[in-house]
Design an enzyme around this catalytic site. Structure first.
Site, mmCIF file in Angstrom:
data_model
loop_
_atom_site.group_PDB
_atom_site.id
_atom_site.type_symbol
_atom_site.label_atom_id
_atom_site.label_comp_id
_atom_site.label_asym_id
_atom_site.label_seq_id
_atom_site.Cartn_x
_atom_site.Cartn_y
_atom_site.Cartn_z
ATOM 1 N N ASP A 17 48.361 59.753 68.170
ATOM 2 C CA ASP A 17 48.993 60.471 67.154
ATOM 3 C C ASP A 17 49.420 61.551 66.726
ATOM 4 O O ASP A 17 49.181 62.121 67.755
ATOM 5 C CB ASP A 17 47.734 60.511 65.737
ATOM 6 N N ASP B 89 49.526 52.779 62.923
ATOM 7 C CA ASP B 89 48.194 53.032 61.720
ATOM 8 C C ASP B 89 49.337 53.052 59.930
ATOM 9 O O ASP B 89 48.433 52.477 59.134
ATOM 10 C CB ASP B 89 47.913 54.758 61.484
#
Length: 167
Positions: free
Chosen positions: A124, A142
C-alpha cells in the site's frame, strides 16, 4: 434451428487485465522509489505517498493474526474472482451494469493476491489524511474493489435497459 451462442461479458476481463497491470506497475514504483514508512508529500495537508505493508485485509483487518490470514485472504480472493468470472460468462456482453463492477472487483482481488503470494503482504502507498487523521493506506487494487462494490450497489437501483437503445 438452434440459436447460436450469445456473446457473454468475458471480454470485460480485458479491463481487469489492464487494471492488474497498472496496479502492479504502481506498486513496483512505490517499492522501488519510496522508503518504507517515510511519507513523501504529494498534496500538502491531504495526500502523501507512504510505502506500507498490509498483512491483513481492508483497514489492516487481521494484520497481526500470525500469518494464516495471508492464505485465507488469498483463497477468498481467488474463490470470489472465480465466481465473478463464471458470472461474467453468464452475463450478456451488453450488460455493462453488471460486467463493469465485476471486472473492477476481479482486478483488485487479483492485484492484491499477486502481492500476497509474492511478498506475503499487500503493498500500500496512497496515504490520504486531514490534520493528524489518516485514512488507511491503500493502492490501485483497493480502489478498483471499492469502486466496483460501490457501482454494484448504485447500479442495482436502476433497471437494465431492455430496449437495446443503451443508457
Amino acid at each position: 434451428m438452434m440459436a447460436g451462442p450469445r456473446p457473454n461479458a468475458l471480454s470485460w476481463l480485458g479491463l481487469s487485465a489492464v487494471l492488474v497491470a497498472v496496479d502492479q506497475w504502481s506498486k513496483w514504483l512505490a517499492v522501488s522509489r519510496l522508503e518504507y514508512g517515510n511519507p513523501v508529500p504529494f498534496i500538502d495537508g491531504f495526500w502523501n505517498w507512504t510505502l506500507v505493508h498490509n498483512y491483513g485485509a481492508a483497514f489492516s483487518f487481521l494484520s497481526s493474526a500470525g500469518g494464516w490470514q495471508r492464505w485465507f485472504f488469498t483463497a477468498l480472493a481467488i474463490v470470489i474472482s472465480t465466481g465473478l468470472v463464471v458470472w461474467l460468462a453468464r452475463t450478456p456482453r451488453s450488460d455493462w451494469r453488471s460486467a463493469l463492477p465485476f471486472a473492477l472487483i476481479i482486478a483488485g482481488a487479483i492485484g492484491n493476491v499477486i502481492d500476497r503470494i509474492r511478498y506475503g503482504y499487500v503493498v500500500d502507498f496512497v496515504d490520504w489524511y486531514v490534520g493528524t487523521w489518516h485514512w488507511p493506506a491503500f493502492n490501485v487494487a483497493d480502489s478498483a474493489i471499492v469502486v466496483g462494490a460501490a457501482l454494484l450497489v448504485v447500479l442495482s437501483f436502476k433497471s437494465p435497459d431492455t430496449t437495446g437503445k443503451g443508457g
